[in-house]
Design an enzyme around this catalytic site. Structure first.
Site, PDB file in Angstrom:
ATOM      1  N   HIS A 178       0.793  -1.242   0.048  1.00 46.73           N
ATOM      2  CA  HIS A 178      -0.066   0.059  -0.077  1.00 46.73           C
ATOM      3  C   HIS A 178       0.789   1.266  -0.070  1.00 46.73           C
ATOM      4  CE1 HIS A 178      -2.936  -2.643   2.162  1.00 46.73           C
ATOM      5  NE2 HIS A 178      -3.517  -2.459   1.140  1.00 46.73           N
ATOM      6  N   LYS A 189     -17.131  -7.015   6.155  1.00 49.60           N
ATOM      7  CA  LYS A 189     -15.895  -7.570   6.361  1.00 49.60           C
ATOM      8  C   LYS A 189     -15.376  -7.726   7.861  1.00 49.60           C
ATOM      9  CE  LYS A 189     -11.748  -7.624   3.369  1.00 49.60           C
ATOM     10  NZ  LYS A 189     -11.177  -6.633   2.003  1.00 49.60           N
ATOM     11  N   ARG A 210      -1.846  -5.522  -8.132  1.00 52.81           N
ATOM     12  CA  ARG A 210      -0.783  -6.533  -7.682  1.00 52.81           C
ATOM     13  C   ARG A 210      -0.551  -7.649  -8.987  1.00 52.81           C
ATOM     14  NH1 ARG A 210      -3.225  -7.859  -2.147  1.00 52.81           N
ATOM     15  NH2 ARG A 210      -4.929  -7.534  -3.409  1.00 52.81           N
ATOM     16  N   SER A 214      -2.578  -7.739   3.009  1.00 51.29           N
ATOM     17  CA  SER A 214      -2.926  -7.689   4.573  1.00 51.29           C
ATOM     18  C   SER A 214      -3.177  -9.056   5.320  1.00 51.29           C
ATOM     19  CB  SER A 214      -4.013  -6.665   4.864  1.00 51.29           C
ATOM     20  OG  SER A 214      -3.959  -5.414   4.459  1.00 51.29           O
TER      21      SER A 214
HETATM   22  P1  ADP Z   1     -10.076  -3.516  -0.188  1.00 51.71           P
HETATM   23  O1  ADP Z   1     -10.783  -4.411   0.864  1.00 51.71           O
HETATM   24  O2  ADP Z   1     -10.853  -2.063  -0.622  1.00 51.71           O
HETATM   25  O3  ADP Z   1      -9.614  -4.043  -1.381  1.00 51.71           O
HETATM   26  P2  ADP Z   1      -7.422  -3.487   0.645  1.00 51.71           P
HETATM   27  O4  ADP Z   1      -6.764  -2.662   1.947  1.00 51.71           O
HETATM   28  O5  ADP Z   1      -7.107  -5.022   0.674  1.00 51.71           O
HETATM   29  O6  ADP Z   1      -8.716  -2.856   0.700  1.00 51.71           O
HETATM   30  O7  ADP Z   1      -6.753  -2.744  -0.851  1.00 51.71           O
HETATM   31  C1  ADP Z   1      -6.701  -1.430  -1.025  1.00 51.71           C
HETATM   32  C2  ADP Z   1      -6.054  -1.090  -2.446  1.00 51.71           C
HETATM   33  O8  ADP Z   1      -4.879  -1.415  -2.125  1.00 51.71           O
HETATM   34  C3  ADP Z   1      -6.729  -2.166  -3.248  1.00 51.71           C
HETATM   35  O9  ADP Z   1      -6.734  -1.457  -4.644  1.00 51.71           O
HETATM   36  C4  ADP Z   1      -5.667  -3.191  -3.534  1.00 51.71           C
HETATM   37  O10 ADP Z   1      -5.566  -3.947  -4.793  1.00 51.71           O
HETATM   38  C5  ADP Z   1      -4.303  -2.500  -3.287  1.00 51.71           C
HETATM   39  N1  ADP Z   1      -3.288  -3.384  -2.707  1.00 51.71           N
HETATM   40  C6  ADP Z   1      -3.308  -4.347  -1.897  1.00 51.71           C
HETATM   41  N2  ADP Z   1      -2.322  -4.839  -1.555  1.00 51.71           N
HETATM   42  C7  ADP Z   1      -1.360  -4.357  -2.237  1.00 51.71           C
HETATM   43  C8  ADP Z   1       0.128  -4.512  -2.546  1.00 51.71           C
HETATM   44  N3  ADP Z   1       0.746  -5.408  -2.062  1.00 51.71           N
HETATM   45  N4  ADP Z   1       0.640  -3.879  -3.722  1.00 51.71           N
HETATM   46  C9  ADP Z   1      -0.145  -2.903  -4.281  1.00 51.71           C
HETATM   47  N5  ADP Z   1      -1.397  -2.613  -4.119  1.00 51.71           N
HETATM   48  C10 ADP Z   1      -2.125  -3.235  -3.257  1.00 51.71           C
END
Ligand code: ADP
Length: 159
Positions: free
Chosen positions: A18, A42, A90, A128
């Site tokens: 992130h 969630k 990703r 995460s």
């Molecule tokens: P959500 O539940 O909205 O998907 P996340 O916190 O999982 O929330 O992800 C928020 C955003 O960050 C999404 O667009 C996700 O694809 C992106 N994201 C999550 N992990 C990574 C990573 N390792 N590298 C780049 N982007 C990521």
């Protein structure tokens, strides 16, 4: 004119993947509002306040503002007077869901556009959920999260 965007997500907790997206986006946008979603569907490990604090502690930039929101992302965007949403990609497996969300948000508000940043290859498998699983079983997560987030995860899992 100031170019602003919203980076929205669960961030439960924020990972280096992130953070990589935020730093890439700062090369394009002047201001980024990181919106932490309180998702009723969630189950999250950390409260919205905790997730906001972890992001604020991990991002040292006066161009980045962090807060929580509930409800529709398009309403949060209107409230911030921002038309651009940032999301991270990703792998191809992210694409279907992101495409669906992007078109849904545009259907709700035709002014809204989503821009995608591709993560650094070294974070392409990072999530995460993975970090939480590792932390639960005392795996080394130093390469995946900031020192502050690591400390918070250790508190949750090891008391
Ligand atoms: P959500 O539940 O909205 O998907 P996340 O916190 O999982 O929330 O992800 C928020 C955003 O960050 C999404 O667009 C996700 O694809 C992106 N994201 C999550 N992990 C990574 C990573 N390792 N590298 C780049 N982007 C990521």
């Amino acid at each position: 004119m100031t170019k602003s965007a919203i980076y929205a997500g669960s961030f439960d907790p924020i990972t280096n993947g992130h953070l990589d997206i935020i730093h890439r986006a700062l090369a394009v946008f002047d201001v980024i509002y990181v919106g932490v979603l309180e998702n009723v569907e969630k189950q999250s490990l950390f409260s919205v306040n905790d997730r906001v604090a972890m992001i604020s502690n991990s991002v040292q930039s006066d161009q980045v503002y962090v807060d929580g929101f509930t409800g529709l992302l398009v309403d949060y965007a209107r409230q911030k007077q921002v038309n651009t949403i940032i999301r991270g990609l990703r792998a191809v497996s992210d694409f279907d869901y992101e495409f669906q969300m992007s078109l849904t948000n545009r259907a709700l508000d035709s002014n809204i556009d989503t821009v995608f940043f591709m993560t650094d290859q070294k974070y392409s498998y990072l999530s995460s959920s993975l970090v939480k699983q590792l932390a639960r079983f005392n795996g080394d997560i130093s390469e995946f999260v900031s020192p502050y987030v690591k400390g918070r995860l250790e508190e949750v899992f090891n008391g």
